[in-house]
Design an enzyme around this catalytic site. Sequence first.
Site, PDB file in Angstrom:
ATOM      1  N   SER A 158       0.824  -1.210   0.000  1.00 60.90           N
ATOM      2  CA  SER A 158       0.000   0.000   0.000  1.00 60.90           C
ATOM      3  C   SER A 158       0.859   1.261   0.000  1.00 60.90           C
ATOM      4  CB  SER A 158      -0.948   0.005   1.202  1.00 60.90           C
ATOM      5  OG  SER A 158      -1.866  -1.063   1.102  1.00 60.90           O
ATOM      6  N   TYR A 159       1.994   1.197   0.680  1.00 61.99           N
ATOM      7  CA  TYR A 159       2.921   2.329   0.653  1.00 61.99           C
ATOM      8  C   TYR A 159       3.412   2.560  -0.766  1.00 61.99           C
ATOM      9  CZ  TYR A 159       7.113   5.136   1.545  1.00 61.99           C
ATOM     10  OH  TYR A 159       8.064   6.122   1.524  1.00 61.99           O
TER      11      TYR A 159
END
Length: 248
Positions: A158-159
């Site tokens: 997700s980062y």
Amino acid sequence: MINPNLKGKAILITGGNSGIGSAMTEQFAEMGSKIIIHYYDKEEKATQLVRTIQESGGEAVAIYADLRQEQDIDQLMEKSIKAFGTVDALINNAAACVLDTIFDTTGETIDEHFEMNARVPVQLMNRFVLLHKEQGKKEGSIVNISTDASQKFARQISYGASKAALEAYTRSVAIEAGPHGITVNCISPGPTQTGYIDDQLERMVMPDIPMRRLGEPKDIAEAAVFFASKQARWITGQVLLVSGGHYI
């Protein structure tokens, strides 16, 4: 050494009191810029940076804001203008980073990353561009901070994805802001030692770094100074890997 192109310019750095943000604060201060240090935590570090800059004859303020709250974004810009009359360059550095994989990611984890790493920078860019239109300014700079692993980041999916979104926004906003004299660029750092890389991780990543050393926060800070200076006045919509060759 003072850069005459940046002397007296008001630079807003989000997350400007730690890690790469702190290095950018110090580097722009050395250039003679007026520094707006945004912080969310580590207030003591922010106030110490302000004190150090002021003792060296420079100008700086520290402003608290929870950037997840839209009213705080507005207040940050208002307080910045109150301090120095304008904002000449915006450095979107503040970010969220939590480990997640496809096996354990949640909606909350995904939202947390995209909120801080994509939505917040876009909202700040919105306020910055509107300010320049309102003040009739002819030039300005936006520098977004991504990661060189934005295109694939296993164990931090997700980062990485949220930073890829930031890079996409960089290119689109550059097209829209260009007619107003605003350059919009992005720096994608490689493995940079801000305290999180232990010996084991360093040994793991070193073979993939042609320059055979970890990045230092100052490496990223100097690239940010370049993008905010007149030397980069005809460069926009670019994503620059500052990575020692990692992920080229």
